[in-house]
Design a protein around this motif. Structure first.
Motif, short mmCIF file in Angstrom:
data_model
loop_
_atom_site.label_atom_id
_atom_site.label_comp_id
_atom_site.label_asym_id
_atom_site.label_seq_id
_atom_site.Cartn_x
_atom_site.Cartn_y
_atom_site.Cartn_z
N ALA A 44 0.84 -1.21 0.00
CA ALA A 44 0.00 0.00 0.00
C ALA A 44 0.86 1.25 0.00
N LYS A 45 1.89 1.26 0.86
CA LYS A 45 2.79 2.43 0.92
C LYS A 45 3.48 2.65 -0.42
N SER A 46 3.91 1.56 -1.05
CA SER A 46 4.61 1.66 -2.32
C SER A 46 3.70 2.17 -3.44
N LEU A 47 2.45 1.72 -3.43
CA LEU A 47 1.50 2.23 -4.42
C LEU A 47 1.27 3.73 -4.20
N GLY A 48 1.28 4.15 -2.94
CA GLY A 48 1.19 5.58 -2.63
C GLY A 48 2.36 6.35 -3.21
N GLU A 49 3.55 5.73 -3.15
CA GLU A 49 4.75 6.36 -3.71
C GLU A 49 4.68 6.45 -5.22
N ILE A 50 4.17 5.41 -5.86
CA ILE A 50 4.06 5.42 -7.33
C ILE A 50 3.12 6.55 -7.75
N GLY A 51 2.09 6.78 -6.93
CA GLY A 51 1.24 7.95 -7.14
C GLY A 51 0.13 7.79 -8.15
N ASN A 52 -0.14 8.86 -8.87
CA ASN A 52 -1.32 8.95 -9.74
C ASN A 52 -1.51 7.80 -10.74
N PRO A 53 -0.44 7.23 -11.33
CA PRO A 53 -0.67 6.11 -12.25
C PRO A 53 -1.37 4.92 -11.56
N ALA A 54 -1.30 4.85 -10.23
CA ALA A 54 -1.90 3.73 -9.51
C ALA A 54 -3.38 3.95 -9.18
N ILE A 55 -3.88 5.16 -9.36
CA ILE A 55 -5.25 5.47 -8.93
C ILE A 55 -6.29 4.59 -9.61
N ASP A 56 -6.31 4.58 -10.93
CA ASP A 56 -7.35 3.80 -11.63
C ASP A 56 -7.28 2.30 -11.32
N PRO A 57 -6.07 1.69 -11.35
CA PRO A 57 -6.02 0.26 -10.98
C PRO A 57 -6.48 0.01 -9.53
N LEU A 58 -6.18 0.93 -8.63
CA LEU A 58 -6.61 0.77 -7.24
C LEU A 58 -8.13 0.86 -7.12
N ILE A 59 -8.72 1.82 -7.82
CA ILE A 59 -10.18 1.98 -7.76
C ILE A 59 -10.85 0.75 -8.38
N GLU A 60 -10.27 0.23 -9.44
CA GLU A 60 -10.80 -0.98 -10.07
C GLU A 60 -10.73 -2.17 -9.10
N ALA A 61 -9.61 -2.29 -8.40
CA ALA A 61 -9.44 -3.38 -7.42
C ALA A 61 -10.44 -3.22 -6.27
N LEU A 62 -10.71 -1.98 -5.90
CA LEU A 62 -11.67 -1.70 -4.83
C LEU A 62 -13.06 -2.20 -5.22
N LYS A 63 -13.43 -1.95 -6.47
CA LYS A 63 -14.75 -2.38 -6.95
C LYS A 63 -14.85 -3.90 -7.02
N ASN A 64 -13.73 -4.57 -7.29
CA ASN A 64 -13.74 -6.02 -7.48
C ASN A 64 -13.51 -6.81 -6.20
N ASP A 65 -13.24 -6.12 -5.09
CA ASP A 65 -12.97 -6.83 -3.84
C ASP A 65 -14.27 -7.07 -3.09
N ASN A 66 -14.92 -8.17 -3.41
CA ASN A 66 -16.22 -8.48 -2.82
C ASN A 66 -16.14 -8.86 -1.35
N GLU A 67 -15.02 -9.44 -0.94
CA GLU A 67 -14.90 -9.89 0.44
C GLU A 67 -14.40 -8.79 1.37
N GLY A 68 -13.85 -7.75 0.83
CA GLY A 68 -13.39 -6.64 1.66
C GLY A 68 -12.04 -6.86 2.32
N LYS A 69 -11.34 -7.92 1.95
CA LYS A 69 -10.07 -8.22 2.60
C LYS A 69 -9.00 -7.16 2.30
N ILE A 70 -9.04 -6.59 1.12
CA ILE A 70 -7.96 -5.69 0.73
C ILE A 70 -8.39 -4.23 0.68
#
Length: 189
Positions: A55-81
């Motif tokens: 998570a910290k590293s994705l924060g460092e990568i910054g804006n290019p990670a936003i869309d993939p993170l939002i997509e992963a958020l939508k696909n995480d049905n169990e809420g683990k991540i």
């Protein structure tokens, strides 16, 4: 550089926890967007330290990670991540994630709601004011605390009355009242 990032990505699957954590850290330092998906996959790692570092590293990568993170958020049905995704979005700190974080305030998992409230306070976009005020009635104590702090961080005078109301409702809860008082002090009232 391509070989280096490939090696780091491979090391995210290593048997040794420390190797996986260091690989996640180095990918973040590299800023290489090829590491985004593997870091998101690392949210499923058995080690909380590896998940946190991803998570910290994705924060460092910054804006290019936003869309993939939002997509992963939508696909995480169990809420683990979700809490790790929320943490990464907070660290990126871009106002483009505010609407997503506002949606997350209604998640089933109290930890995810708490991370979202904290993130919205740190990002500081006033559009989060009303949704945060609504979160003051959350049944989870930790979410209420994070929400009070977030409202203090926003520094918007429109939060004063809702904070005072939450403080009055916290009968017998000295800790919550202290947090409310600090939030009011931050706003300057």
């Amino acid at each position: 550089m391509a070989n280096e990032i490939d090696t780091l990505i491979k090391n995210l699957k290593d048997d040794d926890v420390e190797t996986r954590k260091e690989a996640a850290e180095e990918i973040g330092k590299s800023g290489d967007s090829n590491g985004i998906e593997p870091l998101i996959e690392a949210f499923n790692d058995e080690s909380p330290a590896v998940r946190f570092q991803a998570a910290k590293s994705l924060g460092e990568i910054g804006n290019p990670a936003i869309d993939p993170l939002i997509e992963a958020l939508k696909n995480d049905n169990e809420g683990k991540i979700k809490k790790y995704i929320t943490l990464a979005l907070k660290d990126i700190g871009d106002v483009s994630v505010v609407d997503t974080l506002i949606d997350v305030l209604n998640d089933d998992d109290f930890a995810v709601r708490k991370f979202a409230a904290k993130a919205l306070g740190e990002i500081g976009d006033k559009k989060a004011l009303e949704p945060l005020v609504e979160s003051l009635t959350d049944e989870d104590w930790g979410v209420k605390v994070a929400t009070l702090k977030a409202l203090g961080d926003l520094g918007d005078e429109r939060a004063i009355d809702p904070i005072k109301k939450a403080r009055r409702a916290a009968t017998g809860d000295k800790d919550l009242k202290k947090v409310a008082n600090k939030a009011l002090k931050k706003i300057g009232k």
